[in-house]
Scaffold this active site. Sequence first.
Site, PDB file in Angstrom:
ATOM      1  N   THR A 174       0.871  -1.167   0.000  1.00  0.00           N
ATOM      2  CA  THR A 174       0.000   0.000   0.000  1.00  0.00           C
ATOM      3  C   THR A 174       0.911   1.221   0.000  1.00  0.00           C
ATOM      4  O   THR A 174       1.577   1.519   0.993  1.00  0.00           O
ATOM      5  CB  THR A 174      -0.919   0.016   1.229  1.00  0.00           C
ATOM      6  OG1 THR A 174      -1.812  -1.106   1.160  1.00  0.00           O
ATOM      7  CG2 THR A 174      -1.746   1.295   1.278  1.00  0.00           C
ATOM      8  N   LYS A 205      -7.250   1.610  -3.377  1.00  0.00           N
ATOM      9  CA  LYS A 205      -6.966   1.232  -1.996  1.00  0.00           C
ATOM     10  C   LYS A 205      -7.201   2.413  -1.061  1.00  0.00           C
ATOM     11  O   LYS A 205      -7.678   2.246   0.068  1.00  0.00           O
ATOM     12  CB  LYS A 205      -5.520   0.728  -1.870  1.00  0.00           C
ATOM     13  CG  LYS A 205      -5.106   0.317  -0.451  1.00  0.00           C
ATOM     14  CD  LYS A 205      -5.949  -0.821   0.111  1.00  0.00           C
ATOM     15  CE  LYS A 205      -5.585  -1.158   1.558  1.00  0.00           C
ATOM     16  NZ  LYS A 205      -4.329  -1.866   1.697  1.00  0.00           N
ATOM     17  N   LYS A 254      -0.468   5.274   8.469  1.00  0.00           N
ATOM     18  CA  LYS A 254       0.375   5.390   7.273  1.00  0.00           C
ATOM     19  C   LYS A 254      -0.489   5.505   6.033  1.00  0.00           C
ATOM     20  O   LYS A 254      -0.251   6.354   5.158  1.00  0.00           O
ATOM     21  CB  LYS A 254       1.290   4.174   7.161  1.00  0.00           C
ATOM     22  CG  LYS A 254       2.262   4.215   5.986  1.00  0.00           C
ATOM     23  CD  LYS A 254       2.554   2.840   5.416  1.00  0.00           C
ATOM     24  CE  LYS A 254       1.447   2.339   4.528  1.00  0.00           C
ATOM     25  NZ  LYS A 254       1.788   1.119   3.760  1.00  0.00           N
TER      26      LYS A 254
END
Length: 289
Positions: A97, A172, A240
């Site tokens: 990711t 995502k 994050k």
Amino acid sequence: MAKVAFLGLGVMGYPMAGHLAAKGHDVTVYNRTVAKAEKWVSAHGGRAAATPREAAAGQEIVFACVGNDDDLRDVTIGPAGAFHAMEKGATFVDHTTASAEVARELAAAADIAGFGFIDAPVSGGQAGAENGVLTVMCGGDERVYAAVEPAIMSFARSCRLLGPSGSGQLAKMVNQVCIAGLVQGLSEAIAFGQRAGLDMEAVLDVISKGAAGSWQMENRGKTMVEDKFDFGFAVDWMRKDLDIVLAEARRNGASMPVTALVDQFYAEVQKMGGGRWDTSSLIARLKRD
């Protein structure tokens, strides 16, 4: 069956690489912690390489699942990176990711070198990786994607190409925005119900069958009621990811007031010592009083 490499054997990469081996692919693995790679080889066969470059040499597909943009650049275009050894016609599939920006950067570098690049972040967490039922969101060239989709399906339940390079990472981000908002709403609902004296396990059992139902309610509702947060996707990782989302929103002008607020709530959970708690621990900050 293909000759493949897998770079990064964390909580996601370790079982994902295992599924590739179980499906009959010839797998070479690389991990910064050598003992982890050796453990994987003992369990699944194949071989361990000393560097990403060594792991990628002669492979048809190179998979990666590492921590962030910097880690990804290190294992691809760094001094011992995989891109230096990949052959024309091979494909690099990135399950990290990361930002859409780094996906486009690496896709351009791969194109110049004559091999393919697919950004393919996943959703489903550790349990999804272990059970081989991840959802994979992909960006890149349609022809390149079609060639690697069967291998990706070794550990996925759903996999789809959503557009050009960077589209997987953008999808995502959408996924994480949805999760953040849902978990905050569920946290407030449970905390509210408990203060009102309701049996929240019973309440959730009823309302999960109606319009309020969600994966989060079904899979995390009961544990949130019980204040159990020792599984699943960690707060540190979600922060994050939300940092990536908010940076992209600043670039494209999207308004993200709820996401920005929930990100700060997760920062409070970190200050409470919950950085490694599951993301459903948002409810913990509501129960501090």
